[in-house]
Design a protein around this motif. Structure first.
Motif, PDB file in Angstrom:
ATOM      1  N   ASN A   9      60.812  46.813  34.229  1.00  0.00           N
ATOM      2  CA  ASN A   9      60.478  48.147  34.724  1.00  0.00           C
ATOM      3  C   ASN A   9      60.647  48.121  36.232  1.00  0.00           C
ATOM      4  OD1 ASN A   9      57.976  47.177  35.944  1.00  0.00           O
ATOM      5  ND2 ASN A   9      57.109  47.177  33.864  1.00  0.00           N
ATOM      6  N   ASP A  10      60.583  49.267  36.876  1.00  0.00           N
ATOM      7  CA  ASP A  10      60.852  49.322  38.314  1.00  0.00           C
ATOM      8  C   ASP A  10      59.862  48.498  39.126  1.00  0.00           C
ATOM      9  OD1 ASP A  10      63.174  50.984  38.429  1.00  0.00           O
ATOM     10  OD2 ASP A  10      61.944  52.674  37.838  1.00  0.00           O
ATOM     11  N   THR A  11      58.627  48.430  38.676  1.00  0.00           N
ATOM     12  CA  THR A  11      57.622  47.633  39.394  1.00  0.00           C
ATOM     13  C   THR A  11      57.992  46.156  39.370  1.00  0.00           C
ATOM     14  OG1 THR A  11      55.866  49.205  38.841  1.00  0.00           O
ATOM     15  CG2 THR A  11      55.185  46.999  39.532  1.00  0.00           C
ATOM     16  N   LYS A  12      58.392  45.673  38.184  1.00  0.00           N
ATOM     17  CA  LYS A  12      58.798  44.262  38.056  1.00  0.00           C
ATOM     18  C   LYS A  12      60.051  43.978  38.878  1.00  0.00           C
ATOM     19  CE  LYS A  12      56.971  43.497  33.372  1.00  0.00           C
ATOM     20  NZ  LYS A  12      57.346  43.192  31.966  1.00  0.00           N
ATOM     21  N   ILE A  13      60.980  44.916  38.850  1.00  0.00           N
ATOM     22  CA  ILE A  13      62.235  44.712  39.570  1.00  0.00           C
ATOM     23  C   ILE A  13      61.996  44.612  41.070  1.00  0.00           C
ATOM     24  CG2 ILE A  13      64.436  45.792  40.181  1.00  0.00           C
ATOM     25  CD1 ILE A  13      64.476  46.962  37.332  1.00  0.00           C
ATOM     26  N   LEU A  14      61.156  45.510  41.591  1.00  0.00           N
ATOM     27  CA  LEU A  14      60.877  45.500  43.027  1.00  0.00           C
ATOM     28  C   LEU A  14      60.155  44.224  43.455  1.00  0.00           C
ATOM     29  CD1 LEU A  14      59.802  49.229  43.499  1.00  0.00           C
ATOM     30  CD2 LEU A  14      61.924  48.159  44.294  1.00  0.00           C
ATOM     31  N   ALA A  15      59.432  43.600  42.507  1.00  0.00           N
ATOM     32  CA  ALA A  15      58.674  42.389  42.836  1.00  0.00           C
ATOM     33  C   ALA A  15      59.532  41.127  42.810  1.00  0.00           C
ATOM     34  CB  ALA A  15      57.507  42.230  41.856  1.00  0.00           C
ATOM     35  N   LEU A  16      60.756  41.233  42.271  1.00  0.00           N
ATOM     36  CA  LEU A  16      61.633  40.064  42.189  1.00  0.00           C
ATOM     37  C   LEU A  16      62.138  39.678  43.576  1.00  0.00           C
ATOM     38  CD1 LEU A  16      63.678  41.047  39.009  1.00  0.00           C
ATOM     39  CD2 LEU A  16      61.915  39.271  39.170  1.00  0.00           C
ATOM     40  N   LYS A  17      61.938  38.441  43.952  1.00  0.00           N
ATOM     41  CA  LYS A  17      62.315  37.961  45.286  1.00  0.00           C
ATOM     42  C   LYS A  17      63.496  36.995  45.201  1.00  0.00           C
ATOM     43  CE  LYS A  17      58.883  40.208  47.071  1.00  0.00           C
ATOM     44  NZ  LYS A  17      59.182  41.478  47.781  1.00  0.00           N
ATOM     45  N   PRO A  18      64.309  36.933  46.260  1.00  0.00           N
ATOM     46  CA  PRO A  18      65.441  35.991  46.264  1.00  0.00           C
ATOM     47  C   PRO A  18      64.961  34.552  46.303  1.00  0.00           C
ATOM     48  CG  PRO A  18      65.173  37.011  48.419  1.00  0.00           C
ATOM     49  CD  PRO A  18      64.237  37.730  47.494  1.00  0.00           C
ATOM     50  N   LYS A  19      65.784  33.662  45.748  1.00  0.00           N
ATOM     51  CA  LYS A  19      65.509  32.231  45.764  1.00  0.00           C
ATOM     52  C   LYS A  19      66.673  31.506  46.430  1.00  0.00           C
ATOM     53  CE  LYS A  19      62.794  32.403  41.467  1.00  0.00           C
ATOM     54  NZ  LYS A  19      62.654  31.880  40.084  1.00  0.00           N
ATOM     55  N   GLU A  20      66.596  30.194  46.452  1.00  0.00           N
ATOM     56  CA  GLU A  20      67.655  29.401  47.089  1.00  0.00           C
ATOM     57  C   GLU A  20      68.996  29.634  46.394  1.00  0.00           C
ATOM     58  OE1 GLU A  20      68.701  24.713  48.111  1.00  0.00           O
ATOM     59  OE2 GLU A  20      66.835  25.256  47.098  1.00  0.00           O
ATOM     60  N   LYS A  21      68.956  29.837  45.074  1.00  0.00           N
ATOM     61  CA  LYS A  21      70.162  30.126  44.316  1.00  0.00           C
ATOM     62  C   LYS A  21      69.988  31.453  43.583  1.00  0.00           C
ATOM     63  CE  LYS A  21      71.463  25.289  43.515  1.00  0.00           C
ATOM     64  NZ  LYS A  21      71.773  24.252  42.483  1.00  0.00           N
ATOM     65  N   ALA A  26      66.577  38.711  32.243  1.00  0.00           N
ATOM     66  CA  ALA A  26      67.035  39.492  31.090  1.00  0.00           C
ATOM     67  C   ALA A  26      66.173  40.726  30.883  1.00  0.00           C
ATOM     68  CB  ALA A  26      67.015  38.621  29.840  1.00  0.00           C
ATOM     69  N   ASP A  27      66.831  41.812  30.511  1.00  0.00           N
ATOM     70  CA  ASP A  27      66.119  43.030  30.111  1.00  0.00           C
ATOM     71  C   ASP A  27      66.195  43.203  28.605  1.00  0.00           C
ATOM     72  OD1 ASP A  27      64.836  45.696  30.726  1.00  0.00           O
ATOM     73  OD2 ASP A  27      66.690  46.402  29.771  1.00  0.00           O
ATOM     74  N   GLY A  28      67.203  42.608  27.982  1.00  0.00           N
ATOM     75  CA  GLY A  28      67.412  42.741  26.546  1.00  0.00           C
ATOM     76  C   GLY A  28      68.717  43.433  26.225  1.00  0.00           C
ATOM     77  N   GLU A  29      69.225  43.209  24.991  1.00  0.00           N
ATOM     78  CA  GLU A  29      70.461  43.850  24.534  1.00  0.00           C
ATOM     79  C   GLU A  29      71.656  43.532  25.434  1.00  0.00           C
ATOM     80  OE1 GLU A  29      70.462  45.237  21.615  1.00  0.00           O
ATOM     81  OE2 GLU A  29      68.289  44.988  21.444  1.00  0.00           O
ATOM     82  N   GLY A  30      71.673  42.317  25.985  1.00  0.00           N
ATOM     83  CA  GLY A  30      72.807  41.911  26.817  1.00  0.00           C
ATOM     84  C   GLY A  30      72.726  42.328  28.266  1.00  0.00           C
ATOM     85  N   LEU A  31      71.693  43.077  28.640  1.00  0.00           N
ATOM     86  CA  LEU A  31      71.556  43.563  30.022  1.00  0.00           C
ATOM     87  C   LEU A  31      70.740  42.572  30.853  1.00  0.00           C
ATOM     88  CD1 LEU A  31      72.007  45.830  32.111  1.00  0.00           C
ATOM     89  CD2 LEU A  31      69.857  46.845  31.319  1.00  0.00           C
ATOM     90  N   PRO A  63      69.107  49.759  43.619  1.00  0.00           N
ATOM     91  CA  PRO A  63      68.704  50.896  42.788  1.00  0.00           C
ATOM     92  C   PRO A  63      69.756  52.015  42.665  1.00  0.00           C
ATOM     93  CG  PRO A  63      67.774  51.151  44.955  1.00  0.00           C
ATOM     94  CD  PRO A  63      68.560  49.863  44.987  1.00  0.00           C
ATOM     95  N   ALA A  64      70.959  51.799  43.243  1.00  0.00           N
ATOM     96  CA  ALA A  64      71.995  52.829  43.117  1.00  0.00           C
ATOM     97  C   ALA A  64      72.241  53.141  41.647  1.00  0.00           C
ATOM     98  CB  ALA A  64      73.283  52.360  43.794  1.00  0.00           C
ATOM     99  N   VAL A  65      72.238  52.085  40.832  1.00  0.00           N
ATOM    100  CA  VAL A  65      72.281  52.254  39.383  1.00  0.00           C
ATOM    101  C   VAL A  65      70.877  51.947  38.870  1.00  0.00           C
ATOM    102  CG1 VAL A  65      73.261  51.448  37.198  1.00  0.00           C
ATOM    103  CG2 VAL A  65      74.698  51.593  39.247  1.00  0.00           C
ATOM    104  N   GLY A  66      70.188  52.968  38.393  1.00  0.00           N
ATOM    105  CA  GLY A  66      68.813  52.799  37.946  1.00  0.00           C
ATOM    106  C   GLY A  66      68.712  52.088  36.611  1.00  0.00           C
ATOM    107  N   LEU A  67      67.477  51.769  36.228  1.00  0.00           N
ATOM    108  CA  LEU A  67      67.216  51.029  34.995  1.00  0.00           C
ATOM    109  C   LEU A  67      67.701  51.794  33.764  1.00  0.00           C
ATOM    110  CD1 LEU A  67      65.958  48.682  33.451  1.00  0.00           C
ATOM    111  CD2 LEU A  67      63.723  49.783  33.681  1.00  0.00           C
ATOM    112  N   LYS A  68      67.397  53.094  33.702  1.00  0.00           N
ATOM    113  CA  LYS A  68      67.803  53.887  32.540  1.00  0.00           C
ATOM    114  C   LYS A  68      69.318  53.950  32.415  1.00  0.00           C
ATOM    115  CE  LYS A  68      63.719  56.887  32.224  1.00  0.00           C
ATOM    116  NZ  LYS A  68      63.234  58.290  32.266  1.00  0.00           N
ATOM    117  N   GLU A  69      70.014  54.158  33.543  1.00  0.00           N
ATOM    118  CA  GLU A  69      71.470  54.246  33.515  1.00  0.00           C
ATOM    119  C   GLU A  69      72.086  52.909  33.113  1.00  0.00           C
ATOM    120  OE1 GLU A  69      75.267  55.395  36.402  1.00  0.00           O
ATOM    121  OE2 GLU A  69      73.215  55.478  37.190  1.00  0.00           O
ATOM    122  N   ALA A  70      71.527  51.812  33.619  1.00  0.00           N
ATOM    123  CA  ALA A  70      72.042  50.483  33.283  1.00  0.00           C
ATOM    124  C   ALA A  70      71.892  50.213  31.788  1.00  0.00           C
ATOM    125  CB  ALA A  70      71.303  49.417  34.091  1.00  0.00           C
TER     126      ALA A  70
END
Length: 411
Positions: A9-21, A26-31, A63-70
């Motif tokens: 969801n958008d809250t989880k996505i915004l909380a994702l931080k970059p790592k060394e690599k 996964a969101d599911g269904e290949g996405l 977020p140019a391509v939102g979760l629903k559109e993706a």
């Protein structure tokens, strides 16, 4: 059964931080959402055809391509795959890809941002310089489909005419990798660089470089006079006088340094031969490690990264980039040449070949090679001190820069 992905969801996505690599969530269904080291987040679609996993399909940037559109696009691509067809062409149309990335310059910039931007600083800089200096002026405005082997040969010949055959080969390789990516994205169908055989452009460089005593002194004086960080200067000096490999140096941990006995014990898992290696430290090396201990902000690493909150060692490219950024006054040199230089001069001094090989962590064949780690300890301690003193003498010649009195007052 594979564990089902927890939907994003958008809250989880915004909380994702970059790592060394870069990494995938996964969101599911290949996405999937790929988080780049820069912090950029890109939607990807994963699929298989005929039982074989295919390259990830790029959907677009969040977020140019939102979760629903993706998710909507992922469902669309799943339906296409179910028909036994790759969804890459449809994905490119959805992004306006085919219309906007048809020239060498346009696609190369896309390739650079997608695959090169997360590489080491030195790799990025070299690639960028080749693109801007030689590739774009010659074929930047050309359509990918119009580029042929002759175009690339002209570029390589022009670079060779400058007296840089290795740079010509590097340029050919960069074009080759870019076209490989273009083919994987179905933007190109052939790789014109494949037709240029590497050995006809340049022969591999000989790895027999040995620095003369004058070159060794000149280089270290230049290093100490440069504006690179003090720990990097000490790291390069230590590489010379300890004869270890670069990876063994930059990943050194304080737990490995025995100041009381003057021994650096490198564990087997960090050694090329998977065998524990002991370095009998010279007075100079001990003094340098003592200074590094005072400078270090890490409880674990001798050469920690200067930025960021993670306690990890400097990257493998840090020292190379530092040397490359300065005028060392020494031509055709790479850091690994320090080991060959030490071995050559110590042999010329008449030191024990077996002890030198052991100091370099090389295997000794035959019955002489069946020894415990303390074998040749006295000789190794002697030659490493002799070598450190020899290097000091070269630095002292004509030096006008404060370097440090490493071990000078030690008994």
């Amino acid at each position: 059964m594979p564990k089902a992905a927890t939907p994003l969801n958008d809250t989880k996505i915004l909380a994702l931080k970059p790592k060394e690599k870069r990494y995938l969530i996964a969101d599911g269904e290949g996405l999937y959402l790929e988080i780049m080291t820069s912090g950029t987040k890109i939607w990807r679609y994963r699929y298989s055809l005929n039982g074989k996993q295919q390259p990830l399909v790029t959907i677009g940037e969040y977020p140019a391509v939102g979760l629903k559109e993706a998710r909507k696009l992922a469902v669309k691509y799943t339906e296409i795959v179910a028909k036994g067809v790759s969804p890459i062409a449809d994905a490119q149309k959805d992004r306006g890809f085919a219309k906007s990335l048809t020239t060498v310059r346009e696609f190369s910039e896309h390739w650079y941002q997608s695959l090169i931007a997360d590489k080491s600083e030195s790799y990025r800089n070299v690639t960028r310089r080749v693109l801007d200096k030689d590739i774009y002026p010659a074929i930047g405005s050309k359509e990918l489909a119009e580029v042929n082997a002759g175009d690339i040969l002209v570029i390589c010949d022009k670079i060779k005419a400058r007296g840089s055959p290795q740079a010509a080969l590097l340029t050919r390789n960069i074009i080759k990798r870019m076209f490989e990516y273009a083919i994987s994205r179905q933007v190109a169908t052939i790789n014109p660089a494949h037709q240029l055989v590497a050995r006809f452009i340049a022969t591999p460089q000989s790895r027999t470089r040995v620095l003369s005593p004058d070159e060794l002194g000149l280089m270290l004086r230049k290093i100490y006079a440069s504006d690179m960080a003090r720990p990097s200067k000490l790291a390069l000096h230590l590489l010379v006088i300890t004869m270890v490999r670069k990876s063994e140096m930059i990943e050194a941990e304080w737990s490995e340094i025995d100041f009381d006995n003057g021994i650096w014990r490198i564990p087997a898992e960090r050694m090329k031969k998977d065998k524990e290696h002991w370095i009998h430290l010279s007075r100079q090396a001990l003094a340098m490690f003592a200074e590094l201990k005072e400078l270090s902000h890490s409880q674990k690493y001798v050469f920690p990264m200067r930025r960021g909150y993670e306690d990890r060692p400097i990257s493998k490219s840090t020292l190379n980039a530092a040397v490359r950024a300065m005028d060392t006054g020494v031509q055709h040199f790479v850091i690994h040449d320090f080991r060959r230089t030490a071995s050559t001069h110590l042999h010329e001094m008449g030191q024990s070949s077996d002890a030198i090989e052991k100091a370099l962590a090389h295997s000794i064949k035959g019955i002489k090679g069946v020894y415990n780690r303390a074998e040749y300890a006295d000789e190794r301690r002697k030659i490493l001190q002799l070598w450190a003193d020899f290097v000091d003498a070269q630095i002292e010649t004509q030096r006008k820069v404060v370097i440090g009195g490493f071990g000078k007052t030690a008994a």
